[in-house]
Design a protein around this motif. Structure first.
Motif: not given
Length: 67
Positions: A14-39
């Protein structure tokens, strides 16, 4: 691949929220944001990982009658 693994876990636990952590690297942030993740909006220290989250959409949830 990661989302399919998480959805498999959601099916089992069960569950409804996905939480992840990543380094402050532009291509990583863009990658996750393209899949609907919000900081998460908070003050981060220089060495702290950024935290991103994504709420699973209703159609992504596994209903109990589908188990």
């Amino acid at each position: 691949y990661c989302l399919s693994t998480i959805l498999d876990g959601q099916e089992r636990l069960g569950g409804r929220i996905i939480l992840l952590e990543c380094k402050d690297i532009p291509h990583l942030k863009a990658f996750y944001e393209q899949f609907g993740f919000m900081r998460l909006d908070k003050d981060y220290s220089n060495e702290q990982y950024l935290q991103y989250y994504r709420l699973l959409a209703e159609e992504e949830l596994i209903a109990p009658d589908q188990l």
